[in-house]
Scaffold this active site. Structure first.
Site, PDB file in Angstrom:
ATOM      1  CE  LYS A 284       1.344  20.898 -44.583  1.00  0.00           C
ATOM      2  NZ  LYS A 284       1.807  19.532 -44.334  1.00  0.00           N
ATOM      3  CD  GLU A 291      -3.573  17.937 -37.750  1.00  0.00           C
ATOM      4  OE1 GLU A 291      -3.236  16.993 -38.465  1.00  0.00           O
ATOM      5  OE2 GLU A 291      -2.833  18.918 -37.529  1.00  0.00           O
TER       6      GLU A 291
END
Ligand code: ARG
Length: 462
Positions: A284, A291
């Protein structure tokens, strides 16, 4: 003299918890520089007007400068017993220079003092934010210029609509930020009036010179009504409104960056410096920065609503409720500054995957409108052309073909007006470059806008 500057009419000490509860020093201390600047100017004005002597003013100014040095060296002890930044500094002044320090508050109240401090502080923050906005706008322009040949799918309803230049998409955000900058300038000009001299609420009995103070502190003028002056927090509200709209814009760009950097889109790659990993999934790379900016938009709206609600129905003039304006305002300033800073770096370092964008731009029959426009030029009414192309697209769907893969015969099943030149209209480049009118996505139109945008940016930055 008692520890409390207002203790004269009291017979009992303040309850210890009430002292904590009512104090603002833990958050308003960040305005110390402006409190001292205002006091220095006020003391000099008092001397110019013969309200205090020149020597007294000099002693006060020296004392205040000493306090500034103590605060900046980390040697100043802020205490809740002295409630707020104004009384922490004034009490320390009296401690340092003696009774003459008590003359500083002549012809002044904390009510006009706090209005001054917030205006001065916010004005500097506004100027820093205007600069940061310019830096982000410049980063968008740099990316636009660097990627002038990159074509991406334009969307409506998040469904492929028509191909556009990636640069055109970036310039859309440039425009939003330009409007934000305009709002910031507008609110700055309304904020830029001196509140000092309103006193507690009714004005002052002393022959002060507000215009001189205004000039010294760089204000365009003085406020016109003492009651309004100590009651007004419009400048905080206007700033929080500006910030809410700006953060809404950044949240939209955030959302797009998050989508574009997903494996499914793969339009861009954010620099490692602006992403984090997962503690469990080794593959990841998460777009934390956009965000978080998207998330922080929420607190910015909340801060606006806090201050609006705080001010609602307050009777004139000052009310202690208004002390609650500071934390939401300061939080908004910090959020906006942080978000702009991190965005400028992230945009500058973003890498663009032109192949992926191009492949995506070719999907979804994105040049269908161009066939319709072609037929209109051949004399067909637009509605009929729309119908012809609709059938063509259905044929493509059923036969798993893209528009440029059709043969001339296949095109002509739906309209005899289509000739061999159709193929030069349905490429991505042709589609993009046909949209030449000002504000369109054609390369030449976008290039022109980049030049104008650079010019506008140069003119707006001092
Ligand atoms: N700490 C106060 C505030 O932030 C300053 C003004 C206090 N005035 C007063 N009358 N209690 O609003």
């Amino acid at each position: 003299m008692s520890e409390k500057l207002w203790a004269g009419r009291f017979t009992q000490p303040t309850d210890a918890f009430v002292e904590e509860f009512t104090a603002s020093i833990n958050f308003d201390r960040r305005m110390y520089h402006y409190d001292i600047l205002g006091s220095v100017t006020h003391a000099r004005m008092l001397a110019r007007q013969g309200i205090i002597s020149g020597d007294e003013a000099e002693t006060i100014v020296q004392g205040l400068q000493g306090i500034l040095a103590e605060i900046e060296a980390g040697d100043f002890e802020f205490t809740v017993a002295r409630e707020d930044i104004h009384m922490n500094i004034e009490a320390r002044l009296i401690e340092k220079i003696g009774a003459v320090g008590g003359k500083l508050h002549t012809a002044r109240s904390r009510n006009d003092q706090v209005a001054l401090d917030v205006r001065l502080y916010l004005r500097d923050e506004i100027d820093a934010i205007a600069q940061a906005l310019g830096t982000l706008q410049a980063a968008l322009l740099d990316q636009a210029e660097k990627n002038l040949d990159v074509i991406m799918p334009g969307y409506t309803h998040l469904q492929t609509a028509q191909p556009v230049l990636f640069a055109h998409h970036l310039l859309a955000y440039f425009e939003m930020l330009a409007r934000d900058t305009g709002r910031l300038h507008d609110l700055r000009s309304r904020l830029n009036h001196l509140p000092l001299g309103a006193g507690a609420l009714a004005g002052t009995t002393f022959a002060i010179d507000r215009e001189w103070v205004a000039e010294q502190l760089g204000f365009a003028g003085v406020t016109r009504n003492s009651l309004d002056t100590v009651s007004d927090r419009d400048f905080a509200l206007e700033f929080c409104s500006f910030a809410s709209i700006l953060m809404m814009h950044l949240s939209r760009l955030s959302e797009e960056l998050i989508l574009w950097s997903s494996a499914d889109f793969a339009f861009i790659e954010l620099s490692d410096a602006f992403c984090t990993g997962s503690s469990i999934m080794p593959q990841k790379k998460n777009p934390d920065v956009p965000e978080l900016v998207r998330g922080k938009t929420g607190r910015t709206y909340g801060n606006l609503i806090s201050i609006l609600t705080l001010m609602k129905s307050l009777p004139l003039a000052y009310n202690k409720d208004m002390q609650e304006d500071k934390e939401p305002l300061f939080d908004t300033i910090d959020t906006v500054r942080g978000s702009l800073k991190v965005f400028a770096g992230m945009i500058a370092e973003m890498r663009v995957n032109l192949e992926q964008m191009r492949i995506a731009a070719g999907r979804g029959f994105s040049t269908a409108t161009d066939i319709a426009d072609y037929l209109v030029r051949k004399g067909l009414p637009f509605r009929n052309a729309h119908e012809v192309v609709g059938k063509t697209v259905r044929f493509c769907v059923e036969n798993e073909k893209s528009i440029p893969e059709l043969t001339l015969e296949e095109f002509r099943q739906f309209s005899a007006d289509i000739d061999g030149d159709i193929f030069s209209y349905v490429t991505l480049e042709a589609s993009v470059n046909a949209r030449k009118a000002t504000g369109g996505t054609a390369r030449e139109a976008v290039e022109k806008e980049i030049i104008l945008a650079r010019q506008a940016l140069k003119e707006s930055s001092p």
